[in-house]
Design a protein around this motif. Structure first.
Motif, PDB file in Angstrom:
ATOM      1  N   PRO A 122      44.576  52.965  35.687  1.00  0.00           N
ATOM      2  CA  PRO A 122      43.556  52.541  36.658  1.00  0.00           C
ATOM      3  C   PRO A 122      43.271  51.047  36.501  1.00  0.00           C
ATOM      4  CG  PRO A 122      42.810  54.421  35.341  1.00  0.00           C
ATOM      5  CD  PRO A 122      44.018  53.850  34.666  1.00  0.00           C
ATOM      6  N   TYR A 123      42.619  50.483  37.501  1.00  0.00           N
ATOM      7  CA  TYR A 123      42.201  49.090  37.393  1.00  0.00           C
ATOM      8  C   TYR A 123      40.858  48.940  38.105  1.00  0.00           C
ATOM      9  CZ  TYR A 123      43.605  48.329  42.274  1.00  0.00           C
ATOM     10  OH  TYR A 123      43.709  48.394  43.657  1.00  0.00           O
ATOM     11  N   PHE A 124      40.118  47.906  37.743  1.00  0.00           N
ATOM     12  CA  PHE A 124      38.801  47.668  38.319  1.00  0.00           C
ATOM     13  C   PHE A 124      38.955  46.782  39.555  1.00  0.00           C
ATOM     14  CE2 PHE A 124      37.920  48.383  33.772  1.00  0.00           C
ATOM     15  CZ  PHE A 124      37.016  49.448  33.867  1.00  0.00           C
ATOM     16  N   GLU A 125      39.075  47.410  40.722  1.00  0.00           N
ATOM     17  CA  GLU A 125      39.330  46.634  41.932  1.00  0.00           C
ATOM     18  C   GLU A 125      38.177  45.673  42.233  1.00  0.00           C
ATOM     19  OE1 GLU A 125      37.823  49.519  45.534  1.00  0.00           O
ATOM     20  OE2 GLU A 125      39.912  49.698  44.924  1.00  0.00           O
ATOM     21  N   ASP A 126      36.948  46.063  41.886  1.00  0.00           N
ATOM     22  CA  ASP A 126      35.817  45.178  42.130  1.00  0.00           C
ATOM     23  C   ASP A 126      35.903  43.912  41.273  1.00  0.00           C
ATOM     24  OD1 ASP A 126      35.483  46.840  39.910  1.00  0.00           O
ATOM     25  OD2 ASP A 126      33.292  46.760  40.001  1.00  0.00           O
ATOM     26  N   ARG A 127      36.404  44.059  40.033  1.00  0.00           N
ATOM     27  CA  ARG A 127      36.558  42.888  39.158  1.00  0.00           C
ATOM     28  C   ARG A 127      37.724  42.017  39.625  1.00  0.00           C
ATOM     29  NH1 ARG A 127      35.861  45.550  33.069  1.00  0.00           N
ATOM     30  NH2 ARG A 127      33.918  46.704  33.507  1.00  0.00           N
ATOM     31  N   TRP A 128      38.798  42.661  40.074  1.00  0.00           N
ATOM     32  CA  TRP A 128      39.928  41.894  40.599  1.00  0.00           C
ATOM     33  C   TRP A 128      39.464  41.039  41.777  1.00  0.00           C
ATOM     34  CZ3 TRP A 128      45.596  43.783  40.536  1.00  0.00           C
ATOM     35  CH2 TRP A 128      45.911  44.366  39.294  1.00  0.00           C
ATOM     36  N   ALA A 129      38.606  41.607  42.618  1.00  0.00           N
ATOM     37  CA  ALA A 129      38.147  40.909  43.820  1.00  0.00           C
ATOM     38  C   ALA A 129      37.258  39.719  43.486  1.00  0.00           C
ATOM     39  CB  ALA A 129      37.398  41.875  44.733  1.00  0.00           C
ATOM     40  N   GLU A 130      36.728  39.679  42.252  1.00  0.00           N
ATOM     41  CA  GLU A 130      35.862  38.572  41.849  1.00  0.00           C
ATOM     42  C   GLU A 130      36.615  37.465  41.119  1.00  0.00           C
ATOM     43  OE1 GLU A 130      32.703  38.053  42.692  1.00  0.00           O
ATOM     44  OE2 GLU A 130      32.897  39.845  43.937  1.00  0.00           O
ATOM     45  N   LEU A 131      37.925  37.656  40.887  1.00  0.00           N
ATOM     46  CA  LEU A 131      38.718  36.596  40.264  1.00  0.00           C
ATOM     47  C   LEU A 131      38.924  35.455  41.261  1.00  0.00           C
ATOM     48  CD1 LEU A 131      41.344  38.803  38.387  1.00  0.00           C
ATOM     49  CD2 LEU A 131      39.392  37.585  37.390  1.00  0.00           C
ATOM     50  N   GLU A 132      39.186  34.269  40.730  1.00  0.00           N
ATOM     51  CA  GLU A 132      39.239  33.074  41.569  1.00  0.00           C
ATOM     52  C   GLU A 132      40.295  33.151  42.674  1.00  0.00           C
ATOM     53  OE1 GLU A 132      37.304  30.173  41.776  1.00  0.00           O
ATOM     54  OE2 GLU A 132      36.011  31.598  40.736  1.00  0.00           O
ATOM     55  N   ASP A 133      41.462  33.761  42.364  1.00  0.00           N
ATOM     56  CA  ASP A 133      42.511  33.799  43.388  1.00  0.00           C
ATOM     57  C   ASP A 133      42.105  34.691  44.551  1.00  0.00           C
ATOM     58  OD1 ASP A 133      42.735  36.067  41.706  1.00  0.00           O
ATOM     59  OD2 ASP A 133      44.788  36.409  42.376  1.00  0.00           O
ATOM     60  N   ALA A 134      41.309  35.742  44.266  1.00  0.00           N
ATOM     61  CA  ALA A 134      40.862  36.647  45.327  1.00  0.00           C
ATOM     62  C   ALA A 134      39.710  36.045  46.122  1.00  0.00           C
ATOM     63  CB  ALA A 134      40.443  37.978  44.731  1.00  0.00           C
ATOM     64  N   LYS A 135      38.869  35.256  45.449  1.00  0.00           N
ATOM     65  CA  LYS A 135      37.703  34.682  46.130  1.00  0.00           C
ATOM     66  C   LYS A 135      38.035  33.413  46.909  1.00  0.00           C
ATOM     67  CE  LYS A 135      33.651  34.717  44.169  1.00  0.00           C
ATOM     68  NZ  LYS A 135      32.539  34.520  43.183  1.00  0.00           N
ATOM     69  N   HIS A 136      39.034  32.660  46.417  1.00  0.00           N
ATOM     70  CA  HIS A 136      39.286  31.349  47.019  1.00  0.00           C
ATOM     71  C   HIS A 136      40.746  31.086  47.376  1.00  0.00           C
ATOM     72  CE1 HIS A 136      35.158  30.494  46.010  1.00  0.00           C
ATOM     73  NE2 HIS A 136      35.385  30.674  44.723  1.00  0.00           N
ATOM     74  N   GLY A 137      41.661  31.961  46.991  1.00  0.00           N
ATOM     75  CA  GLY A 137      43.079  31.714  47.252  1.00  0.00           C
ATOM     76  C   GLY A 137      43.426  31.763  48.735  1.00  0.00           C
ATOM     77  N   PRO A 138      44.418  30.969  49.164  1.00  0.00           N
ATOM     78  CA  PRO A 138      44.848  30.999  50.563  1.00  0.00           C
ATOM     79  C   PRO A 138      45.307  32.402  50.970  1.00  0.00           C
ATOM     80  CG  PRO A 138      45.807  29.123  49.407  1.00  0.00           C
ATOM     81  CD  PRO A 138      45.179  29.994  48.361  1.00  0.00           C
TER      82      PRO A 138
END
Length: 211
Positions: A122-138
């Motif tokens: 499993p993985y924490f999709e909510d935490r992945w979404a808060e990483l910089e590439d998800a928040k600001h990546g093109p």
């Protein structure tokens, strides 16, 4: 005495009316939030399966990258960085989440086809979404990734037969053994679910999405 009884009755009537209106308002707000969270409804596991259903689900997965690109092609950075609902992800995060989630799904299909009841991670999709590439990546990065990933995934899916789709993997979080045909249905829904987050939000905002 009659006046006091009348006043007491009227007060109770007013309080009852206010309580009823508050209950209705609360219900309407809860319904609105639910509709924003699940614009196409929650996922319902199929009660039966057919070749036609498999084909439709694969087609939905195949079409997602093109439809997603079309849905956001005219959005600027400010629009991409707007949450699709209060407390929800931004449009940009939704796009990157689709890439993250579908990469994991593709790997899980491969594991189930090459191992006997593998346990997936499993993985924490909510935490992945808060990483910089998800928040600001093109978003173009994930659009390109999804286009390539889905071509490979769809090619692979179309090689599977009925017995293949009955193979399973174990999910330690839900403690369930999941058949691939169920996961195929889930990710067809998942594709439509997040695409609808973006398209319905753009419609509410009256943003341009068409050429």
């Amino acid at each position: 005495m009659a006046m006091k009884i009348s006043n007491s009755y009227n007060q109770r009537k007013i309080l009852f009316t206010l309580a009823y209106e508050l209950k209705q308002r609360t219900f309407m707000i809860a319904t609105e939030i639910e509709n924003l969270k699940y614009p196409i409804g929650k996922f319902l596991p199929p009660r039966e399966y057919s070749e036609k259903m498999f084909d439709e689900w694969i087609q939905t997965i195949e079409e997602l990258p093109k439809k997603l690109r079309k849905a956001i092609q005219h959005l600027n950075d400010e629009q991409l960085d707007t949450p699709y609902r209060d407390g929800g992800w931004t449009v940009r995060q939704v796009v990157h989440h689709l890439a993250d989630s579908h990469m994991n799904a593709y790997i899980r299909f491969k594991l189930a086809m090459t191992e006997d009841l593998p346990t997936v991670k499993p993985y924490f999709e909510d935490r992945w979404a808060e990483l910089e590439d998800a928040k600001h990546g093109p978003v173009e990065i994930s659009l390109n990734l999804l286009e390539a990933l889905h071509k490979r995934w769809v090619y692979f899916l179309r090689t599977l037969n009925d017995d293949d789709l009955k193979r399973k993997f174990h999910h330690p979080e839900t403690k369930k053994d999941n058949e691939l045909r169920l996961i195929l249905a889930l990710y067809s829904w998942h594709s439509k679910h997040h695409l609808a987050h973006i398209t319905t939000f753009a419609e509410r905002k009256r943003w341009r999405t068409e050429n």
